[in-house]
Design an enzyme around this catalytic site. Structure first.
Site, short mmCIF file in Angstrom:
data_model
loop_
_atom_site.label_atom_id
_atom_site.label_comp_id
_atom_site.label_asym_id
_atom_site.label_seq_id
_atom_site.Cartn_x
_atom_site.Cartn_y
_atom_site.Cartn_z
N LYS A 216 8.59 9.19 -20.22
CA LYS A 216 9.53 8.08 -20.10
C LYS A 216 10.91 8.57 -19.66
CE LYS A 216 9.42 4.85 -23.28
NZ LYS A 216 9.63 4.11 -24.55
N GLU A 222 7.50 19.92 -22.74
CA GLU A 222 6.17 20.40 -22.35
C GLU A 222 5.72 19.78 -21.02
OE1 GLU A 222 6.14 20.00 -26.94
OE2 GLU A 222 6.93 18.88 -25.23
N GLY A 276 4.90 5.54 -27.72
CA GLY A 276 4.00 6.46 -27.04
C GLY A 276 2.53 6.26 -27.39
N ARG A 277 2.23 6.09 -28.68
CA ARG A 277 0.83 5.96 -29.09
C ARG A 277 0.25 4.59 -28.78
NH1 ARG A 277 4.35 6.69 -33.04
NH2 ARG A 277 4.60 5.25 -34.80
N GLU A 362 0.35 9.28 -37.07
CA GLU A 362 1.75 9.26 -36.64
C GLU A 362 2.41 7.96 -37.08
OE1 GLU A 362 3.39 11.33 -32.91
OE2 GLU A 362 3.33 9.22 -32.31
N HIS A 393 -24.92 16.90 -38.06
CA HIS A 393 -25.35 18.28 -38.22
C HIS A 393 -24.17 19.20 -38.49
CE1 HIS A 393 -29.54 17.51 -36.97
NE2 HIS A 393 -28.98 16.52 -36.29
N LYS A 515 10.20 20.44 -33.10
CA LYS A 515 10.64 20.52 -31.70
C LYS A 515 12.02 21.17 -31.61
CE LYS A 515 8.30 16.54 -29.60
NZ LYS A 515 8.55 15.27 -28.90
#
Length: 553
Positions: A216, A222, A276-277, A362, A393, A515
């Site tokens: 944004k 990153e 964001g999510r 979050e 399994h 961060k």
């Protein structure tokens, strides 16, 4: 803000505590079904999905519910002012009060163009403008009209983002792979580990690759680092002027986008009321739109919109996401459950649990109420999951015979996208879906184990206590519309949990401290010599790393 300072102060909470004490662990689900032949009909709900004219069945009957439980849970929702908070969200009010923002991802899938506004200003036109831009651009790329710098069509998309800018597009493009454009390759780069970007470009041709940079602000460390690495790789074969044909920005920072070399015409924006999510419904979903085509992407939005309508209008006792959220609170705060399993019986949905981890943890990994007090109860279940039957399994042993109560959601589509061997695979998959929920509920008694001829010393090891709650979700087929509805279901489950717990589900201050410390430590790594400014452990680890990485030279 709507709600009380502590959920446990509400009268319904105290009623539920008393109800739980009477119910306790003495409730035996197997017996409840024997007593009430109508239990399945009573506690199942069917969602009519107008997006694809299908139905999704939600079976809540294998949960710790009695005739008293659900009305008391609904009463709790009413006292916590869930309906008022929900209505405030849909009105565009700034319910994310710590950031003074509206929470309006629901406006991104407003396919019926109902009036929606923030601060008195309509957002409908802006959303539609971005969607139209996505439509035109995706059709140009998919048709081959959009050419790379050597005149070749695009056949590879590399989405560079992190968090919601990565998890959403990855999950949806994987889940809807049967609708993907034949021959189009997708890569998603999020990890700052250089391996991630290097592996993506290793399989790409600069002449036919389109990079989507999803940030944004266009300053996410990153993402920008990975984007610059991609740019350097691209410029080994091309010129600066060619960047405009191969790089697109999913961002609102025009100056930074242009500084990078991207043409602002190829910038797809979204508003600050998109968390964001919750951003896969926005321009962040451009990779999905490019892959499955705009019509399918629109159906994806329509499925979510149909679930939004249900969440807004259905009475609480019939409201499917509300029931799901209330059950989560019921297990977390009254039965002491710390985890929640989501297991899709669908290989295409293998990233669905990972996506839900961010959505749930979050959002509700918070310990402070909306009034600023520390909570006196458990919030934010640890969500985990893997696709079945693989998961059976690995960790299902813990579900069946472990000491922990782990409520589980099982998801299955009746129709496979890949019917194989006369539906043999799908029948085996479905039989496991039904059997696991049944086995978790009924267990196996010592007498049943003995009747099978087990030696006395093995009997305790083969006993299954059972009485483990599950919710079974059965769809017709995982179409774009069905997937949209399922994601929106879990969004509203998360909303319901947060409303009951009286926390702000829409900020994420908890990701900031690490961060900021990382930025300071990066300076330590760039500076020759021994580091001493941290605690002994951190300083010792940094110095050991500098030595091993030969950074002190």
């Amino acid at each position: 803000m709507p709600g009380f300072s502590q959920a446990m102060e509400l009268p319904a909470w105290k009623t539920l505590q008393e109800h739980h004490e009477k119910l306790g662990r003495g409730m035996v689900l197997k017996s409840e079904f024997e007593k009430d032949p109508q239990r399945f009909a009573k506690y199942s709900r069917t969602f009519a999905n107008t997006a694809d004219n299908s139905e999704i069945l939600f079976d809540f009957s294998k949960n710790f519910l009695t005739d008293d439980t659900l009305p008391n849970l609904v009463k709790l929702a009413q006292e916590a002012k869930l309906e008022e908070l929900r209505d405030a969200m849909f009105k565009g009010e700034k319910i994310n009060f710590t950031e003074n923002r509206a929470v309006y991802h629901v406006a991104l899938r407003n396919v019926k163009n109902e009036p929606m506004a923030v601060d008195g200003e309509s957002v409908v036109e802006g959303v539609n403008e971005v969607l139209q831009h996505m439509k035109e651009f995706s059709e140009q790329v998919r048709s081959g009209e959009w050419k790379g710098y050597t005149g070749k069509s695009i056949d590879t998309i590399v989405n560079i983002g992190i968090g919601g800018s990565d998890l959403g597009p990855v999950m949806v493009s994987e889940a809807l792979k049967p609708y993907g454009k034949q021959g189009m390759k997708l890569h998603f780069v999020s990890n700052i580990d250089g391996t991630h970007i290097k592996e993506a470009v290793k399989e790409s041709n600069p002449e036919t690759t389109l990079f989507l940079i999803a940030s944004k602000t266009f300053t996410t460390a990153e993402t920008v680092t990975n984007a610059n690495t991609a740019k350097k790789w691209f410029l080994q074969s091309a010129k600066e002027s060619d960047i405009a044909k191969h790089f697109v920005a999913l961002s609102t920072n025009k100056s930074e986008v242009e500084k990078f070399g991207i043409d602002s015409k190829n910038m797809f924006g979204f508003s600050d009321w998109v968390g964001g999510r919750y951003s896969v419904w926005s321009a962040i979903g451009l990779s999905v739109c490019l892959y499955i085509g705009y019509d399918n992407f629109h159906q994806f939005l329509a499925g979510a919109n149909a679930m939004d309508h249900h969440f807004r209008t259905a009475p609480l006792e019939q409201n499917i996401p509300v029931i799901g959220g209330l059950l989560s609170v019921w297990y977390s705060d009254f039965f002491g459950a710390q985890t929640h399993l989501v297991a899709p019986f669908d290989q295409y949905m293998h990233r669905f649990p990972a996506y839900l981890q961010q959505l749930s943890m979050e959002s509700n990994g918070k310990a402070i109420t909306r009034s600023g007090d520390y909570v006196k109860y458990t919030t934010g279940a640890i969500l985990f999951g893997e696709p079945c039957t693989n998961a059976q399994h690995s960790f299902f042993q813990l579900l069946h015979q472990g000491t922990k109560l782990i409520p589980a959601d099982f998801i299955l589509a009746a129709e496979s996208h890949n019917p194989t061997d006369g539906d043999l695979h799908q029948k085996m998959l479905a039989s496991n879906y039904f059997a696991q929920a049944e086995a978790l509920m009924i267990g196996k008694t010592p007498d049943e184990v003995k009747s099978e001829g087990a030696p006395p010393d093995l009997v305790p090891h083969k006993v299954f206590l059972g009485n483990r709650p599950t919710t079974s979700i059965l769809a017709q087929k995982i179409t774009p519309g069905t997937l949209g509805a399922l994601i929106a279901y879990y969004e509203h489950v998360t909303f319901t949990e947060g409303a009951i717990w009286n926390i702000n589900s829409f900020d994420q201050w908890g990701v900031e401290l690490g961060k900021s410390l990382a930025k300071a430590i990066q300076k330590d790594l760039d500076t020759p010599g021994e580091v001493k400014g941290h605690d002994a452990s951190t300083s010792g680890l940094i110095n050991a790393f500098k030595q091993k990485a030969k950074l002190n030279a």
